[in-house]
Design a protein around this motif. Sequence first.
Motif, PDB file in Angstrom:
ATOM      1  N   GLU A 180      -3.831 -37.569 -99.684  1.00  0.00           N
ATOM      2  CA  GLU A 180      -2.843 -37.462 -98.608  1.00  0.00           C
ATOM      3  C   GLU A 180      -2.308 -36.049 -98.493  1.00  0.00           C
ATOM      4  OE1 GLU A 180       0.302 -40.321 -98.452  1.00  0.00           O
ATOM      5  OE2 GLU A 180      -1.084 -42.020 -98.603  1.00  0.00           O
TER       6      GLU A 180
ATOM      7  N   LYS B 194       0.337 -40.579 -90.821  1.00  0.00           N
ATOM      8  CA  LYS B 194       0.692 -41.964 -91.136  1.00  0.00           C
ATOM      9  C   LYS B 194      -0.191 -42.496 -92.267  1.00  0.00           C
ATOM     10  CE  LYS B 194       2.769 -43.700 -86.943  1.00  0.00           C
ATOM     11  NZ  LYS B 194       2.724 -44.746 -85.934  1.00  0.00           N
ATOM     12  N   LYS B 195      -1.494 -42.562 -92.012  1.00  0.00           N
ATOM     13  CA  LYS B 195      -2.415 -43.022 -93.048  1.00  0.00           C
ATOM     14  C   LYS B 195      -3.827 -42.627 -92.664  1.00  0.00           C
ATOM     15  CE  LYS B 195      -3.075 -47.713 -91.268  1.00  0.00           C
ATOM     16  NZ  LYS B 195      -3.043 -49.114 -91.584  1.00  0.00           N
ATOM     17  N   TYR B 196      -4.774 -42.866 -93.572  1.00  0.00           N
ATOM     18  CA  TYR B 196      -6.172 -42.557 -93.301  1.00  0.00           C
ATOM     19  C   TYR B 196      -7.075 -43.574 -93.980  1.00  0.00           C
ATOM     20  CZ  TYR B 196      -7.055 -40.829 -98.019  1.00  0.00           C
ATOM     21  OH  TYR B 196      -7.235 -40.730 -99.381  1.00  0.00           O
ATOM     22  N   TYR B 197      -8.301 -43.612 -93.509  1.00  0.00           N
ATOM     23  CA  TYR B 197      -9.334 -44.415 -94.160  1.00  0.00           C
ATOM     24  C   TYR B 197     -10.695 -43.933 -93.678  1.00  0.00           C
ATOM     25  CZ  TYR B 197     -10.229 -47.282 -89.994  1.00  0.00           C
ATOM     26  OH  TYR B 197     -10.573 -47.723 -88.749  1.00  0.00           O
TER      27      TYR B 197
ATOM     28  N   ILE C 242      -7.896 -40.545 -89.307  1.00  0.00           N
ATOM     29  CA  ILE C 242      -6.531 -40.230 -89.706  1.00  0.00           C
ATOM     30  C   ILE C 242      -5.601 -40.679 -88.586  1.00  0.00           C
ATOM     31  CG2 ILE C 242      -4.921 -38.395 -90.338  1.00  0.00           C
ATOM     32  CD1 ILE C 242      -7.429 -36.715 -91.098  1.00  0.00           C
TER      33      ILE C 242
ATOM     34  N   GLN D 192      -4.677 -40.156 -83.062  1.00  0.00           N
ATOM     35  CA  GLN D 192      -5.588 -40.256 -84.184  1.00  0.00           C
ATOM     36  C   GLN D 192      -6.522 -39.053 -84.231  1.00  0.00           C
ATOM     37  OE1 GLN D 192      -7.994 -43.737 -83.669  1.00  0.00           O
ATOM     38  NE2 GLN D 192      -9.005 -42.991 -81.842  1.00  0.00           N
TER      39      GLN D 192
END
Length: 184
Positions: free
Chosen positions: A61, A78-81, A90, A96
């Motif tokens: 992060e 916010k978040k990622y994957y 992301i 995004q």
Amino acid sequence: MKIRKLLRILHRDLGYFIVGMTIVYGLSGIILNHRHDFNPDYQIIYSDINWGKIEKGDLTESVIIDFLAKIDREVQFKKYYFTNEGQLKIFISNGQIIVDPSNGKGYMEYLKKRPLFFEINILHRATTVVAWKWVSDIMAAILIFVAVSGLFLLKGKRGLLRWGWWLTIAGFVVPLFFMILYIW
């Protein structure tokens, strides 16, 4: 004071009072009528980015947040994957970023408020504060008064009883026609 003179004074003064609001409502109404052609509140911005080759094991992060800080735009992480296709996705507060880790190339898409359009559309929808709903209701009442009082201002062959009633009826027939044709 005669009623016609009072109507003329009120019609004139209230008419001047509502000019600005009528223009704002008219413009935002046109914009909102075309909301199926484009988003009247937000603009979708696309921009290419080049991160460089990304190793999955090195990604944290804090690395992502540092990269986002280098981008010229203010974005909040916010978040990622990683997707099933192996792309890095992301999520940011208003959009995004998608990056191909093998070459580091990708793009960012985010929403940007349309200046002035966003604010006047919010007012037009009357979805803000309760006080604005009352202002909007008063504006509507004044528009009704100005419309009705205008019917009685002219006398003679161009007045309501001769020429005006045809146009007044036409003004009711047009929306009625569309209601019958498309709604009922």
